[in-house]
Motif scaffolding. Sequence first.
Motif, PDB file in Angstrom:
ATOM      1  N   GLU A 189      39.416  33.395  36.700  1.00 52.39           N
ATOM      2  CA  GLU A 189      40.620  33.813  35.980  1.00 52.39           C
ATOM      3  C   GLU A 189      40.340  34.947  34.994  1.00 52.39           C
ATOM      4  N   ILE A 190      39.215  34.891  34.294  1.00 55.95           N
ATOM      5  CA  ILE A 190      38.945  35.871  33.236  1.00 55.95           C
ATOM      6  C   ILE A 190      38.073  37.039  33.677  1.00 55.95           C
ATOM      7  N   SER A 191      37.671  37.052  34.938  1.00 57.55           N
ATOM      8  CA  SER A 191      36.771  38.102  35.417  1.00 57.55           C
ATOM      9  C   SER A 191      37.474  39.402  35.785  1.00 57.55           C
ATOM     10  N   MET A 192      38.791  39.397  35.742  1.00 57.65           N
ATOM     11  CA  MET A 192      39.551  40.601  36.072  1.00 57.65           C
ATOM     12  C   MET A 192      40.290  41.078  34.820  1.00 57.65           C
ATOM     13  N   VAL A 193      40.496  42.378  34.744  1.00 57.56           N
ATOM     14  CA  VAL A 193      41.188  42.970  33.604  1.00 57.56           C
ATOM     15  C   VAL A 193      42.063  44.107  34.124  1.00 57.56           C
ATOM     16  N   VAL A 194      43.146  44.393  33.416  1.00 57.89           N
ATOM     17  CA  VAL A 194      43.994  45.527  33.769  1.00 57.89           C
ATOM     18  C   VAL A 194      43.647  46.667  32.818  1.00 57.89           C
ATOM     19  N   VAL A 195      43.196  47.779  33.396  1.00 56.24           N
ATOM     20  CA  VAL A 195      42.842  48.974  32.625  1.00 56.24           C
ATOM     21  C   VAL A 195      43.684  50.119  33.156  1.00 56.24           C
ATOM     22  N   ASP A 196      44.439  50.736  32.256  1.00 51.75           N
ATOM     23  CA  ASP A 196      45.301  51.853  32.638  1.00 51.75           C
ATOM     24  C   ASP A 196      46.194  51.488  33.825  1.00 51.75           C
ATOM     25  N   GLY A 197      46.709  50.260  33.821  1.00 45.63           N
ATOM     26  CA  GLY A 197      47.623  49.809  34.854  1.00 45.63           C
ATOM     27  C   GLY A 197      46.979  49.364  36.154  1.00 45.63           C
ATOM     28  N   VAL A 198      45.644  49.377  36.212  1.00 43.61           N
ATOM     29  CA  VAL A 198      44.932  49.006  37.433  1.00 43.61           C
ATOM     30  C   VAL A 198      44.126  47.740  37.184  1.00 43.61           C
ATOM     31  N   ARG A 199      44.300  46.742  38.041  1.00 41.33           N
ATOM     32  CA  ARG A 199      43.536  45.492  37.932  1.00 41.33           C
ATOM     33  C   ARG A 199      42.162  45.699  38.569  1.00 41.33           C
ATOM     34  N   PRO A 258      37.617  44.404  38.272  1.00 39.51           N
ATOM     35  CA  PRO A 258      36.646  43.468  37.690  1.00 39.51           C
ATOM     36  C   PRO A 258      36.198  43.941  36.308  1.00 39.51           C
ATOM     37  N   ARG A 259      35.997  43.001  35.422  1.00 38.04           N
ATOM     38  CA  ARG A 259      35.508  43.333  34.080  1.00 38.04           C
ATOM     39  C   ARG A 259      34.075  43.838  34.153  1.00 38.04           C
ATOM     40  N   GLU A 260      33.751  44.751  33.243  1.00 37.77           N
ATOM     41  CA  GLU A 260      32.406  45.321  33.189  1.00 37.77           C
ATOM     42  C   GLU A 260      31.401  44.359  32.559  1.00 37.77           C
ATOM     43  N   ASP A 261      31.902  43.362  31.855  1.00 37.34           N
ATOM     44  CA  ASP A 261      31.027  42.454  31.100  1.00 37.34           C
ATOM     45  C   ASP A 261      30.921  41.077  31.751  1.00 37.34           C
ATOM     46  N   LYS A 262      30.933  41.031  33.076  1.00 38.52           N
ATOM     47  CA  LYS A 262      30.922  39.746  33.775  1.00 38.52           C
ATOM     48  C   LYS A 262      29.684  38.922  33.424  1.00 38.52           C
TER      49      LYS A 262
END
Length: 164
Positions: free
Chosen positions: A47-57, A59-63
């Motif tokens: 659930e927390i491994s994805m992030v929306v950056v600039d409108g794009v979903r 994977p997080r860089e800090d997994k």
Amino acid sequence: MTASQMPDQLSAGEIQEREEYIRGRPPRLPVLPPEERTKRQEELLDEISMVVVDGVRKPREDKAALEILIRHAELYKAHMDVAQKYLSGCEMDIRDRELAILRIAWLSQAPFEWGSHVKIAKRNGITSDEIERVMQRSSARGWSKRDRAIVRAMEELHFDSMIT
């Protein structure tokens, strides 16, 4: 804030040493291996491994950091619920907010927060020069009046637990 509470201007060597410390060395704790995770930890990690950056979903860089924090899944989830409210529901301009977070992260010597928010800050208009200035103090040359006030407020909050 008294002069004794604010460190004097740091030397170039002290800044480099402190920056290396804050940016982090190898983590003190190992990631929680997949075979040791509970089903709830796996679900929360997904659930927390994805992030929306600039409108794009994406994977997080800090997994890897999440795989450490997931050891206490419910505590981390509660923290993220509060953080999400602050980040999404905050009335503060995102650039101002990131400047404040960077100064607190630097003063608190918080490698995870510093590293994560340097990237976020750069995406939201904070320059590399300003990030360098965050490592100095509010009296450093080059701040706008508004930015100096934000950085100073974070110094007061850190050292005095209040803002004048």
